[in-house]
Design a protein around this motif. Structure first.
Motif, PDB file in Angstrom:
ATOM      1  N   MET A   1       0.823  -1.195   0.000  1.00  0.00           N
ATOM      2  CA  MET A   1       0.000   0.000   0.000  1.00  0.00           C
ATOM      3  C   MET A   1       0.871   1.265   0.000  1.00  0.00           C
ATOM      4  SD  MET A   1      -3.006   1.098  -0.086  1.00  0.00           S
ATOM      5  CE  MET A   1      -4.175   2.273   0.436  1.00  0.00           C
ATOM      6  N   THR A   2       1.901   1.291   0.858  1.00  0.00           N
ATOM      7  CA  THR A   2       2.793   2.451   0.931  1.00  0.00           C
ATOM      8  C   THR A   2       3.496   2.667  -0.407  1.00  0.00           C
ATOM      9  OG1 THR A   2       3.155   2.012   3.268  1.00  0.00           O
ATOM     10  CG2 THR A   2       4.730   3.450   2.188  1.00  0.00           C
ATOM     11  N   ARG A   3       3.911   1.584  -1.026  1.00  0.00           N
ATOM     12  CA  ARG A   3       4.586   1.685  -2.321  1.00  0.00           C
ATOM     13  C   ARG A   3       3.664   2.309  -3.365  1.00  0.00           C
ATOM     14  NH1 ARG A   3       6.787  -3.088  -6.147  1.00  0.00           N
ATOM     15  NH2 ARG A   3       8.076  -1.753  -7.453  1.00  0.00           N
ATOM     16  N   ALA A   4       2.409   1.936  -3.359  1.00  0.00           N
ATOM     17  CA  ALA A   4       1.439   2.495  -4.306  1.00  0.00           C
ATOM     18  C   ALA A   4       1.243   3.992  -4.068  1.00  0.00           C
ATOM     19  CB  ALA A   4       0.107   1.754  -4.194  1.00  0.00           C
ATOM     20  N   ILE A   5       1.224   4.401  -2.807  1.00  0.00           N
ATOM     21  CA  ILE A   5       1.069   5.828  -2.492  1.00  0.00           C
ATOM     22  C   ILE A   5       2.271   6.610  -3.002  1.00  0.00           C
ATOM     23  CG2 ILE A   5       0.985   7.493  -0.592  1.00  0.00           C
ATOM     24  CD1 ILE A   5      -0.739   5.391   0.915  1.00  0.00           C
ATOM     25  N   TYR A   6       3.478   6.080  -2.760  1.00  0.00           N
ATOM     26  CA  TYR A   6       4.681   6.757  -3.263  1.00  0.00           C
ATOM     27  C   TYR A   6       4.697   6.805  -4.786  1.00  0.00           C
ATOM     28  CZ  TYR A   6       7.066   7.329   1.199  1.00  0.00           C
ATOM     29  OH  TYR A   6       7.423   7.727   2.457  1.00  0.00           O
ATOM     30  N   LEU A   7       4.220   5.749  -5.420  1.00  0.00           N
ATOM     31  CA  LEU A   7       4.157   5.736  -6.880  1.00  0.00           C
ATOM     32  C   LEU A   7       3.201   6.810  -7.389  1.00  0.00           C
ATOM     33  CD1 LEU A   7       5.018   4.419  -9.555  1.00  0.00           C
ATOM     34  CD2 LEU A   7       3.102   2.845  -9.281  1.00  0.00           C
ATOM     35  N   LEU A   8       2.024   6.904  -6.790  1.00  0.00           N
ATOM     36  CA  LEU A   8       1.053   7.935  -7.192  1.00  0.00           C
ATOM     37  C   LEU A   8       1.592   9.341  -6.947  1.00  0.00           C
ATOM     38  CD1 LEU A   8      -2.310   6.344  -6.016  1.00  0.00           C
ATOM     39  CD2 LEU A   8      -1.536   6.713  -8.370  1.00  0.00           C
ATOM     40  N   LEU A   9       2.234   9.542  -5.801  1.00  0.00           N
ATOM     41  CA  LEU A   9       2.844  10.850  -5.525  1.00  0.00           C
ATOM     42  C   LEU A   9       3.929  11.164  -6.560  1.00  0.00           C
ATOM     43  CD1 LEU A   9       3.154  10.777  -1.630  1.00  0.00           C
ATOM     44  CD2 LEU A   9       1.785  12.375  -2.997  1.00  0.00           C
ATOM     45  N   GLY A  10       4.750  10.175  -6.867  1.00  0.00           N
ATOM     46  CA  GLY A  10       5.808  10.368  -7.863  1.00  0.00           C
ATOM     47  C   GLY A  10       5.238  10.734  -9.226  1.00  0.00           C
ATOM     48  N   LEU A  11       4.190  10.063  -9.623  1.00  0.00           N
ATOM     49  CA  LEU A  11       3.552  10.379 -10.909  1.00  0.00           C
ATOM     50  C   LEU A  11       2.946  11.776 -10.891  1.00  0.00           C
ATOM     51  CD1 LEU A  11       1.884   6.920 -11.648  1.00  0.00           C
ATOM     52  CD2 LEU A  11       3.856   7.937 -12.836  1.00  0.00           C
ATOM     53  N   GLY A  12       2.323  12.141  -9.766  1.00  0.00           N
ATOM     54  CA  GLY A  12       1.751  13.485  -9.634  1.00  0.00           C
ATOM     55  C   GLY A  12       2.822  14.559  -9.693  1.00  0.00           C
ATOM     56  N   PHE A  13       3.930  14.352  -8.964  1.00  0.00           N
ATOM     57  CA  PHE A  13       5.021  15.320  -8.997  1.00  0.00           C
ATOM     58  C   PHE A  13       5.652  15.397 -10.392  1.00  0.00           C
ATOM     59  CE2 PHE A  13       5.568  14.610  -4.223  1.00  0.00           C
ATOM     60  CZ  PHE A  13       4.935  15.796  -3.908  1.00  0.00           C
ATOM     61  N   THR A  14       5.739  14.265 -11.075  1.00  0.00           N
ATOM     62  CA  THR A  14       6.267  14.277 -12.443  1.00  0.00           C
ATOM     63  C   THR A  14       5.363  15.091 -13.351  1.00  0.00           C
ATOM     64  OG1 THR A  14       7.294  12.117 -12.117  1.00  0.00           O
ATOM     65  CG2 THR A  14       6.977  12.835 -14.388  1.00  0.00           C
ATOM     66  N   ALA A  15       4.062  14.897 -13.219  1.00  0.00           N
ATOM     67  CA  ALA A  15       3.114  15.667 -14.030  1.00  0.00           C
ATOM     68  C   ALA A  15       3.258  17.165 -13.754  1.00  0.00           C
ATOM     69  CB  ALA A  15       1.682  15.209 -13.750  1.00  0.00           C
TER      70      ALA A  15
END
Length: 121
Positions: A1-15
């Motif tokens: 779950m934590t990994r998925a949150i970091y992935l979503l945050l990373g994608l958001g910051f990339t955008a």
């Protein structure tokens, strides 16, 4: 779950970083530094993509290794903050206390940027 949150945050910051490459007052590198940090905890492939990027990779690596910002980026960041303040002041016509508050906040940010070591360009 934590990994998925970091992935979503990373994608958001990339955008946000990609959008910032086209909008003058939105930073790019800051969001990509945050994205790389999130990807370090979620996606080594995406982290490598940012670190190996021909334009942004050196900036992100310099920050990660030495907390360094290239001199040109410092100048552009400070000029952007000054320009943003002028636009804010002229378009909003803030009360003096608000103008002072924004000026102090931007000056603190500029001081932080200028106080970082200079990275090779």
């Amino acid at each position: 779950m934590t990994r998925a949150i970091y992935l979503l945050l990373g994608l958001g910051f990339t955008a946000l970083g990609v959008v910032g490459a086209f909008l003058p007052l939105l930073p790019t590198t800051v969001f990509l530094i945050l994205a790389a940090a999130c990807f370090a905890k979620s996606s080594p492939r995406m982290e490598a993509w940012i670190l190996d990027h021909k334009d942004f990779g050196p900036l992100v690596r310099a920050w990660r290794e030495n907390g360094a910002i290239p001199r040109k980026a410092k100048v552009l960041a400070c000029a952007g903050m000054a320009g943003g303040f002028v636009l804010f002041f002229l378009s909003v016509h803030p009360k003096p206390w608000l103008a002072l508050l924004v000026a102090v906040a931007l000056a603190a940010c500029a001081l932080f940027v200028v106080s970082r070591p200079s990275a090779p360009q």
